[in-house]
Structures are given as C-alpha cells and as structure tokens.
Design a protein around this motif. Structure first.
Motif, PDB file in Angstrom:
ATOM      1  N   ALA A  11       0.816  -1.205   0.000  1.00  0.00           N
ATOM      2  CA  ALA A  11       0.000   0.000   0.000  1.00  0.00           C
ATOM      3  C   ALA A  11       0.850   1.255   0.000  1.00  0.00           C
ATOM      4  CB  ALA A  11      -0.949   0.000   1.201  1.00  0.00           C
ATOM      5  N   THR A  12       2.035   1.184   0.631  1.00  0.00           N
ATOM      6  CA  THR A  12       2.898   2.358   0.674  1.00  0.00           C
ATOM      7  C   THR A  12       3.479   2.704  -0.695  1.00  0.00           C
ATOM      8  OG1 THR A  12       4.694   0.868   1.353  1.00  0.00           O
ATOM      9  CG2 THR A  12       3.533   2.079   3.096  1.00  0.00           C
ATOM     10  N   HIS A  22     -11.185   3.835   4.558  1.00  0.00           N
ATOM     11  CA  HIS A  22     -11.981   4.564   5.540  1.00  0.00           C
ATOM     12  C   HIS A  22     -12.402   3.608   6.647  1.00  0.00           C
ATOM     13  CE1 HIS A  22     -12.443   7.271   2.028  1.00  0.00           C
ATOM     14  NE2 HIS A  22     -12.462   8.220   2.936  1.00  0.00           N
ATOM     15  N   ASP A  23     -12.673   4.183   7.808  1.00  0.00           N
ATOM     16  CA  ASP A  23     -13.201   3.378   8.909  1.00  0.00           C
ATOM     17  C   ASP A  23     -14.633   2.963   8.607  1.00  0.00           C
ATOM     18  OD1 ASP A  23     -10.929   3.452  10.544  1.00  0.00           O
ATOM     19  OD2 ASP A  23     -11.432   5.463  11.248  1.00  0.00           O
ATOM     20  N   THR A  68      -1.469   3.052   7.652  1.00  0.00           N
ATOM     21  CA  THR A  68      -2.689   3.309   8.423  1.00  0.00           C
ATOM     22  C   THR A  68      -3.585   4.275   7.658  1.00  0.00           C
ATOM     23  OG1 THR A  68      -1.706   5.183   9.598  1.00  0.00           O
ATOM     24  CG2 THR A  68      -1.412   2.986  10.562  1.00  0.00           C
ATOM     25  N   ILE A  69      -4.820   4.362   8.102  1.00  0.00           N
ATOM     26  CA  ILE A  69      -5.755   5.278   7.446  1.00  0.00           C
ATOM     27  C   ILE A  69      -5.257   6.715   7.572  1.00  0.00           C
ATOM     28  CG2 ILE A  69      -8.107   6.193   7.533  1.00  0.00           C
ATOM     29  CD1 ILE A  69      -9.083   3.463   8.327  1.00  0.00           C
ATOM     30  N   ALA A  74      -2.812  11.415   4.926  1.00  0.00           N
ATOM     31  CA  ALA A  74      -1.729  12.388   4.795  1.00  0.00           C
ATOM     32  C   ALA A  74      -1.161  12.380   3.377  1.00  0.00           C
ATOM     33  CB  ALA A  74      -0.629  12.079   5.804  1.00  0.00           C
ATOM     34  N   LYS A  75      -1.012  11.176   2.793  1.00  0.00           N
ATOM     35  CA  LYS A  75      -0.550  11.100   1.402  1.00  0.00           C
ATOM     36  C   LYS A  75      -1.549  11.736   0.458  1.00  0.00           C
ATOM     37  CE  LYS A  75       1.430   7.582  -0.335  1.00  0.00           C
ATOM     38  NZ  LYS A  75       1.757   6.210  -0.825  1.00  0.00           N
TER      39      LYS A  75
END
Length: 227
Positions: A11-12, A22-23, A68-69, A74-75
């Motif tokens: 994912a990074t 999303h939560d 993390t979400i 932030a990205k």
C-alpha cells in the motif's frame, strides 16, 4: 479463495489516489491490471472480469496494507497540495473589461437537465473558486475550497470505473440498435402481410367492370398544342 501467484502489492508503494481507505467502510483499490475500482476481500483484490468474460490477471492478488488510514489521508493531502500549486493564485487576479453579449432566450424547464460531474468539471470548479476566493491563498483553502478539492480527488478515483460503466452502456445501446435494424425488415414484411388482403379487396373494388371513357375527355378539353 486461492491467492494469485503475482507478488503482493504494498500500500505504501501505491498512489494515494488509487486507494480508498476509511473506517467502517469497505477498502477499495484501483486494479493495476484493468484500471477499475475493486473491493479488497481478505487483503486480496476481489476476483473480477472487466469485460464480463476474461478474468483479470490481478484477481485475488494480495495487497499488504502497510499503511494506516491516517497515513493514507496524509498522502492524499499531498495530492491536494499539488492541486493547490496548479491552481490560479489569488495575487495574479486583475481587472478585466466585460464585453456585453447578446442575451440568448432561456431554455425550457424540461431542457434544464444538469450534466453529471466529471474529473475535468470538478477541477475547473476548484480552479475557478480559488481564482475568486480571497481566503484561498498559496497552499491554504477555505472550507469550500477543501470541499471542492476533496470532490476532485474523489472524482479522479471514480473516473475509470465511470468510464467503464459508460462504455458498457454504449455497447448495450449499439447492440439494441443493431437488433432493431435487423428486425425492421421482418416487422415490415409481417405488417404488409397482415394488410395485404384488405389492400387487394380495395384494388378489386376500384377495377372498372367494363370499357369506360376517361373523365378528362370531352369537347371542352383542347387536344392540340397551340402553335
């Protein structure tokens, strides 16, 4: 479901615009194989067939969510910053002369059908807002500017899937049109066969029963062309 033999995706290493985390909501990813948005099920890209027949090569490919979400958000915020840099800075605004144009008649109410928003229209709306808003300066946005930036980023993620849906609808419409074109001669032949007996009876009733003289013959009708 057996995982794909392809190496797992990190994912990074994926563009933040190609993820949707999303939560309390299903995680989505833009499939690198076919460019359509797909759900993640048990950390794998859900198997799918983009064209309805061929299985995508990235089906069931593992995705390592090493982010993390909050980190993903932030990205994604960096994408907004890039959009801000590409927007029109408020300091470059200047007065312009307004050219009066002829007023066109207003369309009918039935014609006022809003077009669905696209990535380009949302980008134009965002740029127009920054050009007119005094609070949106540099890399800062007002509340409306943030809302428009979010709408643009979301539309970018949805655009490939929407294009696929539109292409599928266009293909279905072309199929319907071709089917109607093929059925039209058959339908006309059946309609003509249904009315042919009535037409034949009408023709027989109009057939004269004996020799007759034309209604256009008589002493008052000139038979020679004037010299």
């Amino acid at each position: 479901m057996k995982p794909s033999p392809l190496p797992p995706l990190l994912a990074t290493s994926i563009d933040a615009q190609h993820l949707d985390l999303h939560d309390n909501a299903p995680s989505l990813i833009l499939c690198p194989g076919c460019g359509t948005w797909r759900h993640l099920k048990r950390r794998m890209i859900r198997p799918h067939r983009p064209d309805g027949t061929t299985r995508c090569s990235n089906s069931a490919r593992l995705v390592t969510l090493d982010i993390t979400i909050e980190q993903w958000q932030a990205k994604l915020a960096k994408t907004r910053t890039k959009l801000n840099d590409e927007g029109v800075d408020t300091g470059s605004r200047h007065g312009t002369r307004v050219k009066r144009q002829r007023t066109e008649p207003a369309p009918a109410v039935s014609q006022l059908v809003p077009a669905p928003p696209t990535a380009e229209t949302t980008r134009q709306a965002y740029a127009a807002h920054r050009a007119a808003c005094a609070a949106c300066t540099g890399r800062k946005n007002c509340i409306d500017g943030e809302r428009l930036a979010d709408a643009y980023a979301r539309r970018l993620r949805q655009e490939p899937r929407l294009r696929q849906v539109q292409a599928r609808q266009d293909q279905q419409q072309r199929t319907v049109d071709r089917r109607r074109a093929l059925q039209q001669p058959v339908r006309r032949a059946s309609e003509w066969a249904a009315v042919r007996p009535a037409v034949k009876r009408a023709d027989e009733q109009r057939t004269p029963s004996g020799p007759t003289v034309s209604d256009y013959r008589g002493p008052g009708l000139p038979l020679k062309t004037p010299a």
